[in-house]
Design a protein around this motif. Structure first.
Motif, PDB file in Angstrom:
ATOM      1  N   UNK A   1       0.925  -1.350  -0.121  1.00 13.38           N
ATOM      2  CA  UNK A   1       0.099   0.003  -0.142  1.00 13.38           C
ATOM      3  C   UNK A   1       0.708   1.278  -0.009  1.00 13.38           C
ATOM      4  N   UNK A   2       1.394   1.494  -1.198  1.00 15.82           N
ATOM      5  CA  UNK A   2       2.182   2.786  -1.095  1.00 15.82           C
ATOM      6  C   UNK A   2       1.679   4.165  -1.108  1.00 15.82           C
ATOM      7  N   UNK A   3       1.204   4.437   0.135  1.00 20.33           N
ATOM      8  CA  UNK A   3       0.629   5.851   0.348  1.00 20.33           C
ATOM      9  C   UNK A   3       1.243   6.522   1.523  1.00 20.33           C
ATOM     10  N   UNK A   4       1.142   7.709   1.584  1.00 18.68           N
ATOM     11  CA  UNK A   4       1.731   8.456   2.865  1.00 18.68           C
ATOM     12  C   UNK A   4       0.995   8.066   4.167  1.00 18.68           C
TER      13      UNK A   4
ATOM     14  N   UNK B   1       2.126   4.945   5.562  1.00 18.07           N
ATOM     15  CA  UNK B   1       3.664   5.397   5.917  1.00 18.07           C
ATOM     16  C   UNK B   1       3.752   5.938   7.252  1.00 18.07           C
TER      17      UNK B   1
END
Lengths: 809, 334
Positions: free
Chosen positions: B129-132, B135
């Motif tokens: 899940x590549x989101x800010x 993170x």
């Protein structure tokens, strides 16, 4: 007389011996009747004319002249009538029975050890006396191939003769290649070792099927020990024929006869020795030896690693566990740079009959220097987490990592702002900075970090400085958000930008959903199977099997077509799209540098059930393959790259050549040729231009064992060379026991089955099909032959001769 | 025909069988067992993405259920279990408070057990899940762990740097190791202090104690060995002694905290490799394969209190134990 006449008019000799009925016919009977009718008045006219015009000639001579004229006309009338002969014959057709006997190296192993009952049955089947102690001893040590020959000789009356009466027997012996023989006949000439060291059953079955094409096939009988080590899967021959698999309708049911004892012989086998392929000088590597043993449970032995001089480098004590695979990890310290041959040996135990499978030679390339690698990744996806871990453990690499996602975090922490700036500074800003590295790996990096200016500098470093580049696709940015940039120009696939809603859906992070394929399986192409990046074993088929057996993938970037001159290594195969295929991995030269494109972010799936072995074997080999420099691939001089450098007989070698003319300019011709020499032979290899000036590519397939040199002389008279070592696989003796399970399954898949050796006299009952007698007719023209011509010439000569003798005009 | 259909896969496996890979028949049994377990867990998931347990709605249970899917390679956003995994991640995300704690609706002894398991699962899920938002969430969760470390180097039930025990500490260490893999910010000093604490819990005669000076226990010994390995102390005598201690236990569900022990035991022996792994994994594998229920779950035995209305706790731990063979979770790579 009839046969002589038929032969004289040109009817084939084999037919004349089988003639049962002859009919003489005319093609145009009306012409014959009209001709004969006209011939009567013409004959009267000729006789009357000769009597009137030649009163001074004797009656006998005149009658000869009459005869000649009339006979010529009669002959012409008959020719006009088109006479022919119709021949009817009875032909007995037998179905084809193919008998295949394995003559590979494993068939030279002892057929035993047989249990008492089994020994008695095998003795009876092969003509030995089971009550005779000498015979029993001889049988236990007799080779598998000799046992087959003995059984064929002993069962001529009970087996071969009945089979020959019913079937047209096509007999073959097979190892790496197949050869035709006679059933029951022992071939005198032994096989060359390079031919005997593989069993290609798939090829033998294919050959038998091809050579009986168009005829009814009763089946196949295969005498083998059940191990095939190369070539196509034998089952594929049955699967490709619709309706054949397992059905009674199979025209070629296969009956497998296992040759050898039911009980496995006591043996220790080294099944595999897995190496990292390359290590850095001064580094240590682990060689994983996989050992299988039978009959030596809890017996201690030693596993040793030796160098080419026989010096022991590492030793491990191992307690054997029967019928289990065991692994031993041996340490190798890479002291000397260059290719290093290592031998892994499991110390043979006294009772072992086969010791050839106790050792294996492997090669490790020791790199003299560490490769500097720059790994730029967008976010810590799983592939990154595994690759990061693996490359940090690879002492042959000196890796710098830039993590785009971490930069933002660091900036937000005031105390780490300096660290953020330091990490950001790790990304080179110009071509010279990139050229400090041998390889750059780009992950799912955004265009915000990899600006068009930096892309241009990176492309320049690749094209002019020989920098290697690996681009791994990602769902947010790579490469679809670079479709119009300088980076896309050097990739081996055409980049597809996001389309439709995805193009507009650029999220807060600047990412846009990539066009993707899913789910799919990976299919390694024929070129990929021999490519250094995918190479695990010398046998390409084995490489393809391993890589194509990976689990389903759920994401691959929707890459476009492969560029001209690029090499496609792997494709996606999507069942949901009717087995449609799209490029998944491709490599090409961009100027002096190599660029590898990996279309999925899920290479971590190769870890399933095995861990890093395949995952990092791929990545380690990929990084080393693309690495390069301007020095090794100069633009002003020719250079050649050959891979793989170690192959098995019959395997393809790829040759890439950059060639210049006398002015050091890349030559612009469609094809060049180079010489392959070694092992007392010289071969010419053609390389075709790949669409860029000076760049050529071609394949060469060495067939014999030995060391070969490939040489090209360029326009300046300078020679560039490469070498290839052709070595045997040593797979034949790796597992010496007879594999009945596989043979039974193969037989069943073909609609046949497995039949034990002592039951081969049952074969006539199992095989279906009987000879069939058919009546066939042939027709042959009677007039179009030398006999009619001779008759015509004789009549003409007789007429002319009589006239000359009589002094007539 | 039926026989043939049964024979062909075996034939294909034999012909493609490779010494590089484990026995394909054994792996098929394991994968089938895990798939049945995941199917069971997917059916038990509540509409909000959480799972039922004997404690109530607890992020420890939610975390291990999510890890069971991730450990089979079912990452967020993809594959047949995409809705299950996505819902679980979103649920845990909504439970995070301002301090970074993944707060359970129904906590057990204290929130740090559950927080560590949820943090581990979320860090692994972040890989897909590549989101800010994701993170920031996992970094805050890790920061909370870092800030809750007691002066001795360990952790206890509450998110405060007061006391420590090995049981809670081990779970924080695994989460921190996952964070380091994901390039999240973890101070080196935190790791060094944690290693000191675990080493202090080692019993000289073998095994690990609940707190320094105590006696060894099976489950915490497995966890202690694994945490030392994950912190890089593979060759520490405490690891060797611990492995030796575990080799003598009477393996079975009579062992206290059996599923906890089975899971950490498999991971610890996998990290140790060699003969240790060769001796240990068949025992765990055979026991679990032979005791799976028809519906794909495992009985809770002495830990039934954690299962409650459904066998999610025991099933998730058992599936994770078998998933050690699959090598998918980055946190546990050797």
């Amino acid at each position: 007389m009839k046969q002589w006449l038929l032969k004289s008019i040109g009817v084939g000799g084999d037919i004349t011996s089988r003639v049962d009925d002859l009919q003489w016919m005319l093609a145009r009977p009306m012409a014959a009747w009209i001709g004969l009718a006209l011939l009567v008045p013409v004959t009267w006219f000729i006789i009357r004319r000769h009597r009137r015009n030649l009163p001074h000639v004797g009656a006998a001579a005149r009658w000869v002249l009459n005869f000649c004229r009339v006979a010529v006309l009669l002959l012409l009338v008959m020719v006009l009538a088109g006479p022919y002969v119709r021949i009817e014959e009875q032909v007995t057709r037998k179905p084809v029975l193919a008998v295949l006997v394995d003559e590979s190296l494993s068939m030279t192993l002892p057929a035993g050890p047989f249990e008492a009952d089994e020994l008695a049955a095998v003795a009876r089947a092969s003509g030995f006396d089971p009550t005779n102690a000498d015979h029993r001893t001889k049988l236990q040590s007799m080779s598998r191939l000799m046992l087959v020959d003995a059984a064929m000789t002993a069962s001529r009356e009970k087996l071969i003769t009945p089979l020959e009466e019913r079937f047209d027997i096509q007999a073959y012996r097979f190892a790496r290649r197949s050869r035709v023989t006679e059933l029951g006949r022992t071939l005198d000439a032994p096989l060359e070792s390079s031919d005997a060291d593989e069993s290609n059953l798939g090829d033998a079955i294919g050959k038998a099927l091809d050579e009986s094409a168009g005829r009814v096939m009763a089946g196949m009988v295969v005498f083998t020990d059940g191990r095939w080590t190369t070539g196509a899967d034998p089952v594929s021959h049955f699967q490709r024929i619709p309706g054949m698999v397992g059905g009674d309708a199979s025209p070629a049911p296969l009956w497998a006869v296992p040759v050898g004892a039911v009980n496995a012989m006591a043996d220790v086998a080294l099944l595999d020795a897995l190496t990292p392929g390359r290590v850095a000088q001064g580094d240590s590597a682990t060689i994983i030896a996989t050992i299988d043993s039978q009959g030596f449970d809890k017996r201690p032995t030693k596993v040793k690693l030796l160098d080419s001089a026989g010096q022991v480098l590492d030793t491990l004590d191992l307690t054997l566990a029967s019928a289990q695979r065991q692994q031993a990890h041996l340490k190798f310290e890479a002291v000397t740079a260059g290719p290093t041959m290592l031998t892994v040996r499991v110390e043979p135990l006294g009772e072992e009959q086969v010791t050839a499978n106790n050792e294996m030679t492997v090669m490790i390339d020791v790199d003299p220097e560490r490769l500097r690698v720059l790994y730029v990744e967008g976010w810590p996806r799983w592939d990154f987490r595994f690759l990061d871990h693996a490359i940090r453990r690879d002492k042959g690499l000196e890796t710098t990592i830039v993590m785009e996602a971490a930069l933002g975090d660091l900036v937000k922490k005031p105390d780490d702002a300096q660290a953020a700036a330091a990490q950001a500074a790790l990304l080179p800003q110009d071509a010279a900075g990139f050229a400090q590295y041998k390889v750059v790996v780009l992950g799912d990096v955004s265009p915000a970090l990899l600006t068009p200016r930096i892309q241009r500098q990176l492309a320049m470093a690749v094209e002019e400085e020989g920098l290697g580049l690996i681009v791994q696709a990602g769902s947010r940015h790579m490469p679809h958000r670079f479709a119009d940039g300088p980076l896309a120009d050097i990739l081996p696939v055409h980049v597809q930008p996001p389309a439709g809603a995805a193009a507009a859906d650029v999220n807060a992070d600047g990412g846009a959903l990539a066009p993707a394929y899913a789910p799919f399986q990976m299919n390694v192409t024929a070129t990929g199977a021999i490519h250094p990046i995918f190479r695990l074993y010398d046998a390409p088929e084995r490489n393809r099997q391993i890589w194509s057996r990976m689990p389903t993938y759920y994401w691959a970037n929707h890459g476009g077509e492969v560029r001209k001159g690029a090499t496609l290594l792997a494709q996606t195969v999507s069942r949901s799209e009717g087995d449609a295929r799209h490029p998944l991995m491709a490599v090409q030269f961009a100027g002096r540098g190599r660029v590898l494109y990996i279309g999925t972010d899920s290479t971590y799936r190769w870890r399933r059930n095995i861990g890093s072995h395949l995952f990092y074997r791929f990545w380690g080999q990929a990084i080393r393959f693309v690495s390069g420099s301007a020095e090794s691939r100069g633009g002003e001089s020719s250079w050649m790259e050959v891979y793989p450098t170690r192959v098995e007989p019959g395997e393809q070698v790829t040759i890439e050549l950059y060639a210049v003319n006398r002015d050091s300019e890349p030559i612009d011709v469609p094809e060049v040729q180079l010489k392959a020499s070694g092992n007392d032979m010289v071969d010419t290899v053609s390389l075709m231009n790949v669409g860029q000036p000076g760049r050529f590519k071609g394949m060469w397939k060495p067939m014999e064992l030995g060391q070969y040199s490939l040489a090209y002389i360029d326009g300046r008279g300078k020679s560039v060379t490469g070498t290839v070592q052709v070595a045997g696989s040593n797979r034949e003796l790796r597992r010496p026991d007879v594999d009945r399970d596989v043979l039974a399954a193969l037989g069943e898949a073909s609609g046949g089955g497995m039949i034990e050796f002592d039951q081969i006299h049952q074969l006539p009952k199992l095989l279906k099909g009987e000879p069939r007698t058919e009546t066939t007719s042939h027709e042959a023209e009677i007039w179009d032959n030398w006999l009619v011509l001779l008759l015509l010439v004789t009549l003409y000569c007789m007429d002319v001769g009589v006239r000359r003798v009589m002094g007539l005009n | 025909m039926v026989l043939l259909c049964a024979a062909l896969p075996v034939l294909a496996q034999d012909m493609t069988g490779d010494p590089l890979l484990p026995d394909p028949r054994e792996m098929t049994r394991i994968e089938t067992s895990v798939d049945r377990a995941l199917e069971y867990l997917a059916q038990q998931q509540r509409p909000d993405g959480s799972w039922p347990s004997g404690i109530g709605n607890n992020n420890g249970i939610n975390g291990i259920c999510l890890l069971a899917f991730l450990g089979r390679g079912h990452v967020p956003g993809r594959g047949p279990y995409q809705p299950t995994v996505d819902k679980a991640v979103n649920f845990i995300l909504t439970t995070q408070n301002d301090k970074g704690l993944y707060r359970s609706v129904n906590a057990s002894h204290g929130p740090m057990y559950e927080h560590a398991l949820a943090t581990l699962a979320m860090i692994e899920a972040y890989g897909g899940i590549p989101n800010a938002v994701m993170r920031q969430s996992v970094q805050k969760a890790v920061d909370l762990i870092v800030n809750s470390q007691a002066p001795l180097g360990g952790w206890r039930y509450q998110p405060a740097p007061n006391d420590a025990d090995l049981s809670v500490t081990v779970m924080q260490i695994v989460a921190l190791r996952a964070a380091m893999n994901a390039r999240l910010h973890v101070p080196e000093a935190t790791i060094e202090r944690a290693l000191r604490y675990v080493r202090a819990c080692a019993v000289p005669t073998g095994g690990f104690a609940y707190q320094p000076g105590g006696g060894p226990g099976e489950a915490r010994s497995a966890a202690g060995i694994l945490s030392m390995q994950l912190l890089g102390a593979f060759d520490d005598p405490a690891v060797t002694n611990g492995i030796d201690y575990l080799s003598k236990i009477n393996f079975g569900h009579g062992v206290g905290h059996f599923f906890y022990m089975a899971y950490y035991g498999m991971q610890a022996h996998f990290q140790a490799g060699g003969d240790s792994w060769a001796r240990w994994h068949p025992r765990t594998r055979d026991f679990l394969l032979n005791n799976q229920n028809d519906d794909g779950s495992w009985p809770g035995w002495s830990e039934q209190k954690f299962n409650g209305p459904a066998n999610c706790y025991s099933t998730a731990f058992a599936a994770m134990s078998l998933e050690v063979y699959m090598h998918y979770l980055p946190a546990y790579q050797r």
